[in-house]
Design a protein around this motif. Structure first.
Motif, PDB file in Angstrom:
ATOM      1  N   THR A 173      -1.203  22.132   6.121  1.00 47.77           N
ATOM      2  CA  THR A 173      -0.768  23.480   5.773  1.00 47.77           C
ATOM      3  C   THR A 173      -0.210  24.154   7.011  1.00 47.77           C
ATOM      4  OG1 THR A 173      -2.528  23.623   4.119  1.00 47.77           O
ATOM      5  CG2 THR A 173      -1.471  25.687   4.755  1.00 47.77           C
ATOM      6  N   GLY A 174       1.014  24.621   6.924  1.00 46.23           N
ATOM      7  CA  GLY A 174       1.620  25.360   8.026  1.00 46.23           C
ATOM      8  C   GLY A 174       0.988  26.736   8.141  1.00 46.23           C
ATOM      9  N   LYS A 175       0.946  27.254   9.361  1.00 39.37           N
ATOM     10  CA  LYS A 175       0.311  28.552   9.593  1.00 39.37           C
ATOM     11  C   LYS A 175       1.259  29.726   9.366  1.00 39.37           C
ATOM     12  CE  LYS A 175      -3.411  27.003  12.551  1.00 39.37           C
ATOM     13  NZ  LYS A 175      -4.093  27.157  13.839  1.00 39.37           N
ATOM     14  N   SER A 176       2.486  29.448   8.992  1.00 40.17           N
ATOM     15  CA  SER A 176       3.438  30.505   8.650  1.00 40.17           C
ATOM     16  C   SER A 176       4.381  29.954   7.583  1.00 40.17           C
ATOM     17  CB  SER A 176       4.244  30.943   9.879  1.00 40.17           C
ATOM     18  OG  SER A 176       5.154  29.924  10.257  1.00 40.17           O
ATOM     19  N   LEU A 177       5.122  30.842   6.954  1.00 44.62           N
ATOM     20  CA  LEU A 177       6.076  30.422   5.927  1.00 44.62           C
ATOM     21  C   LEU A 177       7.135  29.491   6.524  1.00 44.62           C
ATOM     22  CD1 LEU A 177       7.181  30.508   3.072  1.00 44.62           C
ATOM     23  CD2 LEU A 177       8.407  32.626   3.692  1.00 44.62           C
ATOM     24  N   VAL A 178       7.564  29.775   7.730  1.00 44.22           N
ATOM     25  CA  VAL A 178       8.558  28.918   8.376  1.00 44.22           C
ATOM     26  C   VAL A 178       8.006  27.500   8.528  1.00 44.22           C
ATOM     27  CG1 VAL A 178       9.834  28.487  10.511  1.00 44.22           C
ATOM     28  CG2 VAL A 178       9.706  30.802   9.588  1.00 44.22           C
ATOM     29  N   TRP A 179       6.780  27.360   9.040  1.00 45.02           N
ATOM     30  CA  TRP A 179       6.186  26.034   9.222  1.00 45.02           C
ATOM     31  C   TRP A 179       5.925  25.346   7.888  1.00 45.02           C
ATOM     32  CZ3 TRP A 179       6.763  23.335  13.303  1.00 45.02           C
ATOM     33  CH2 TRP A 179       6.847  23.953  14.546  1.00 45.02           C
TER      34      TRP A 179
ATOM     35  N   LEU B 131       6.819  28.552  -0.118  1.00 43.23           N
ATOM     36  CA  LEU B 131       6.099  29.467  -1.001  1.00 43.23           C
ATOM     37  C   LEU B 131       5.469  28.735  -2.177  1.00 43.23           C
ATOM     38  CD1 LEU B 131       8.641  32.432  -1.114  1.00 43.23           C
ATOM     39  CD2 LEU B 131       6.345  32.490  -0.123  1.00 43.23           C
ATOM     40  N   LEU B 132       6.215  27.798  -2.747  1.00 51.50           N
ATOM     41  CA  LEU B 132       5.752  27.092  -3.949  1.00 51.50           C
ATOM     42  C   LEU B 132       4.732  25.997  -3.643  1.00 51.50           C
ATOM     43  CD1 LEU B 132       9.195  26.750  -5.755  1.00 51.50           C
ATOM     44  CD2 LEU B 132       7.342  28.348  -6.312  1.00 51.50           C
ATOM     45  N   TRP B 133       4.901  25.302  -2.523  1.00 51.91           N
ATOM     46  CA  TRP B 133       4.023  24.194  -2.140  1.00 51.91           C
ATOM     47  C   TRP B 133       3.563  24.387  -0.694  1.00 51.91           C
ATOM     48  CZ3 TRP B 133       8.920  23.044  -4.310  1.00 51.91           C
ATOM     49  CH2 TRP B 133       8.881  22.753  -5.672  1.00 51.91           C
ATOM     50  N   PRO B 134       2.621  25.283  -0.462  1.00 47.38           N
ATOM     51  CA  PRO B 134       2.216  25.604   0.919  1.00 47.38           C
ATOM     52  C   PRO B 134       1.481  24.469   1.636  1.00 47.38           C
ATOM     53  CG  PRO B 134       0.818  26.746  -0.647  1.00 47.38           C
ATOM     54  CD  PRO B 134       1.902  26.088  -1.442  1.00 47.38           C
ATOM     55  N   THR B 135       0.929  23.534   0.868  1.00 48.31           N
ATOM     56  CA  THR B 135       0.178  22.428   1.470  1.00 48.31           C
ATOM     57  C   THR B 135       0.806  21.104   1.090  1.00 48.31           C
ATOM     58  OG1 THR B 135      -1.868  23.705   1.432  1.00 48.31           O
ATOM     59  CG2 THR B 135      -2.099  21.324   1.625  1.00 48.31           C
TER      60      THR B 135
END
Length: 179
Positions: free
Chosen positions: A141-147, A28-32
Motif C-alpha cells: 500500500t502506497g502512503k499517498s495517492l501518487v504512490w 483510488l480504486l485499488w489502493p493495495t
C-alpha cells in the motif's frame, strides 16, 4: 483569433485533466496491490527455513541487500524491529521490518515500511517428499495517492522483483546444499 486560442487552451486543459484522472484513478480504486510468489526448493523445510533466516547470507540472494540491524526487541521474535539497507540504481533505501509472527519452520510474517509504502508479507514453507514450497503473499500500500497510483502502474515490475528474489533464494539454497 481569441476563440481559436480559447479552444486550444480548453483542449489542452481537458487532455491534462484526463491524463491525471487516468493516472490517479487506479490508486483510488485499488489502493493495495496484492500478489503471490512461489518457488519450490529441493531441500527439506528445516534447511530452507534456516537459510531463509540467515541474516549473514541475505546478500547472496536478495537484490540490493546491504545490511540488516536489530533496533528493537529480541532477534527473530514477534514485535522485533529491524533496519535494512537496500541499494539499487536509484540510490540507498532504508526499510524497517517488524516481525508479526514466526512459527519455525512453517510460517514467517512481517511488515516492511519505507517512505513510500507499507508492505504486509506472509511467507509459508510446506514440505512434500523432501522438497519445500515457499509461498510469499504480499500486500503493498502506497502512503499517498501518487504512490498508490504509481504502484498500480508498476505492478508487473514489483511482482517480477519479488519473484526474482525467491528464484535467487532457490538458486542460493540449492547451490549451498553441501555447505
Amino acid at each position: 483569433m481569441k476563440r481559436v486560442t480559447l479552444l486550444i487552451s480548453a483542449a489542452f486543459l481537458i487532455a491534462v485533466v484526463s491524463a491525471a484522472a487516468v493516472f490517479f484513478a487506479p490508486g483510488l480504486l485499488w489502493p493495495t496491490l496484492e500478489y503471490e510468489s512461489r518457488v519450490a526448493v529441493d531441500l527439506p523445510r528445516n534447511q530452507v527455513w534456516e537459510k531463509f533466516n540467515d541474516e549473514a547470507r541475505m546478500s547472496e540472494w536478495m537484490t540490493g541487500f546491504r545490511s540488516i540491524e536489530l533496533i528493537e526487541g529480541e532477534r527473530g521474535k514477534p514485535g522485533s524491529r529491524y533496519r535494512m539497507i537496500i541499494e539499487n540504481e536509484d540510490g540507498r533505501v532504508e526499510i524497517f521490518e517488524t516481525i508479526r509472527e514466526t512459527r519455525a519452520p512453517e510460517r514467517y510474517s512481517f511488515t516492511l515500511e519505507a517512505d513510500p509504502l507499507t508492505n504486509e508479507v506472509e511467507v509459508t514453507f510446506t514440505e512434500d517428499s523432501g522438497k519445500t514450497e515457499i509461498i510469499q503473499k504480499e500486500a503493498v500500500t502506497g502512503k499517498s495517492l501518487v504512490w498508490r497510483s504509481l504502484f498500480y502502474w508498476l505492478q508487473s515490475s514489483i511482482q517480477r522483483n519479488s519473484k526474482q528474489n525467491l528464484f535467487n533464494f532457490k538458486r542460493y539454497a540449492e547451490g549451498s546444499k553441501r555447505k
